[in-house]
Structures are given as C-alpha cells and as structure tokens.
Design an enzyme around this catalytic site. Structure first.
Site, PDB file in Angstrom:
ATOM      1  CG  HIS A 101      -5.477  -1.756   8.867  1.00 30.37           C
ATOM      2  ND1 HIS A 101      -4.651  -2.819   8.583  1.00 30.37           N
ATOM      3  CD2 HIS A 101      -5.466  -0.974   7.754  1.00 30.37           C
ATOM      4  CE1 HIS A 101      -4.171  -2.696   7.349  1.00 30.37           C
ATOM      5  NE2 HIS A 101      -4.648  -1.578   6.827  1.00 30.37           N
ATOM      6  CD  GLU A 147      -3.218  -0.721   2.002  1.00 31.30           C
ATOM      7  OE1 GLU A 147      -4.265  -0.241   1.541  1.00 31.30           O
ATOM      8  OE2 GLU A 147      -3.058  -0.950   3.215  1.00 31.30           O
ATOM      9  CG  HIS A 176      -8.553  -0.537   4.270  1.00 29.16           C
ATOM     10  ND1 HIS A 176      -8.046  -0.233   3.035  1.00 29.16           N
ATOM     11  CD2 HIS A 176      -7.471  -0.833   5.032  1.00 29.16           C
ATOM     12  CE1 HIS A 176      -6.730  -0.371   3.044  1.00 29.16           C
ATOM     13  NE2 HIS A 176      -6.357  -0.725   4.244  1.00 29.16           N
ATOM     14  CG  HIS A 214      -2.709   2.924   5.615  1.00 28.62           C
ATOM     15  ND1 HIS A 214      -4.056   3.224   5.502  1.00 28.62           N
ATOM     16  CD2 HIS A 214      -2.616   1.588   5.440  1.00 28.62           C
ATOM     17  CE1 HIS A 214      -4.719   2.117   5.255  1.00 28.62           C
ATOM     18  NE2 HIS A 214      -3.876   1.104   5.219  1.00 28.62           N
TER      19      HIS A 214
HETATM   20 ZN   LIG Z   1      -4.363  -0.868   4.855  1.00 31.68          ZN
END
Ligand SMILES: [Zn+2]
Length: 246
Positions: free
Chosen positions: A98, A77, A166, A96
């Site tokens: 989760h 990603e 996500h 980033h």
């Molecule tokens: Zn992710």
C-alpha cells in the site's frame, strides 16, 4: 545450503528491505514460488514484514490453501499471490503493498508511467484494477480466489498493477527483481508527481522502457538487480539473522 533454505533466507531479507525502503509498513507482503515444487509458494504468516523470521514462512497451494491447515493465521490477501502464480508460470516472486505515493495514481485519471530510466521495469503504463467493476461494494481486498482470478486476468503480462484506492502488486522473475520493481514503483510515483507540478511531462518511450528493462534483466552476478539487492540488504541490516550469500 539447499534451495528451500536459500529461498526462505532471501524471502526474510526481502521483507526487511521492503519495510526499510518504506514500501510496506504494518501491512503488505512478499512471496516466492517454491524452488522445487512450482505448484506451491512461500509467504509469511500474517505478520508485519519487518518482524518476519524464517520460522514464520508458510507453504501454500496455488488455490491459496496453506499446506499445513493447522498452521498459524495466513494473510487474508494471499489469493493475490495464488492467482498470479497460477496464471503466470514466468513469475517467481510477488510484492503486494500500500506504498503511499502510488495510491493517487489509482484514483485519478493520470496513469503511472516511467519518468526515469531506473524505473523502467514497472512497465510502459501501469494498469489499474478496480474491485468495484466486477464485484460492486466490497471490503476492497482480494480475500478469495474469485477476486484473485479477476485481478490476474486484468494483470495479464504486466509487471505491476495498481489497485484502486488500495495499493499495488508487482511481479518478477526473482525476489531481487520483484523487490527492485516494487521500490522503483514508489520512486517513480514520487518523481512523476513532482514533474506534474512543473507542467507537461515527457515519459520514457516504449522502446526505451524495453531496452532499459532488458538490460536490467540481463544483468550478471553483481550487476543490476543483484547490485541493488546487496546494497539494500546492507542498508536494512536485512542479513541480521542470516549471513550475506554470494
Ligand atoms: Zn492490500
């Protein structure tokens, strides 16, 4: 210490802090724009953040390609980072994750909005990017530049955006700001969920969000993001491989 070494040192510390603060776990990542080559960014090889060391940090171009094509495996990603650095010259660091409490707000009608002053840097209302809108059924990851650019378009001038089913992505002018906002995105989600159980919720107004965020961003050395950073470094033992810098 040269600028690149200092940036790598802070990036390694940020990886450890975000794990200690339960923003990332096995997955999730943080990057920083290269301090002297603004068309590049620095990001670990594909590894759990708590395990990241300075030797894991790789350089990438703004199309997501690693500068050393023969290097170790990068995060799939990385295109989140590539597309946002390309679209936002003001952004110097990206997280980033989760983180778990945030995700319910990405799959329901309730918008994530600041409920406490300390959380103002997340933005007045956190938008949700849904991969299904433009790409249909996918693996739900931003695994190429096309998806990354679509995400960056929705991101616009925001400081944090949720990704449906996500996780979330947060940007900042510095590593310290991005870490601060990523941690407080999770804190705000916890507080907002609790408040919603009590009934109607009074959120921060736009003016309050602007004033509080401006005060944090104007913080001098030892204040605001800096003060929080120093505390989290100590808590995480984040400087176990690197001495605390002034
Ligand atoms: Zn992710």
């Amino acid at each position: 210490m040269d600028l690149l070494t200092a940036a790598i040192q802070d990036l390694v510390a940020a990886n450890h802090i975000l794990e200690q603060q339960r923003v990332v776990d096995t997955f999730g990542h943080i990057s920083v724009r290269h301090p002297t080559k603004p068309n590049r960014f620095l990001l670990s090889r594909a590894r759990a953040p708590d395990l990241v060391e300075s030797g894991d940090i790789l350089e990438f171009a703004l199309n997501g390609d690693p500068i050393d094509a023969s290097g170790p495996k990068p995060y799939l990603e990385r295109f989140i980072h590539a597309a946002l650095y390309a679209a936002r010259p003001d952004v110097n660091s990206i997280v980033h994750s989760h983180s778990r409490t945030v995700i319910p707000f990405s799959i329901s009608e309730v918008k994530l909005r600041p409920v406490a002053h300390i959380c103002a840097t997340i933005g007045e209302e956190v938008p949700v990017w849904d991969s299904h809108d433009n790409f249909g059924d996918t693996g739900m990851l931003i695994a190429n530049l096309d998806t990354g650019r679509d995400f960056a378009r929705l991101f616009g001038r925001a400081s944090s955006v949720l990704m449906r089913g996500h996780g979330s992505t947060v940007v900042g002018d510095s590593i310290k700001e991005a870490v601060f906002t990523a941690i407080h995105l999770e804190v705000n989600a916890e507080l907002q969920l609790k408040a919603l159980q009590l009934g109607a919720v009074k959120y921060l107004t736009r003016g309050e969000v602007e004033q509080v965020a401006a005060r944090f961003r104007a913080g001098k050395s030892g204040e605001g993001f800096d003060r929080a950073w120093e505390y989290w470094c100590r808590q995480a033992g984040a400087m176990r491989n690197t001495p605390l810098r002034g």
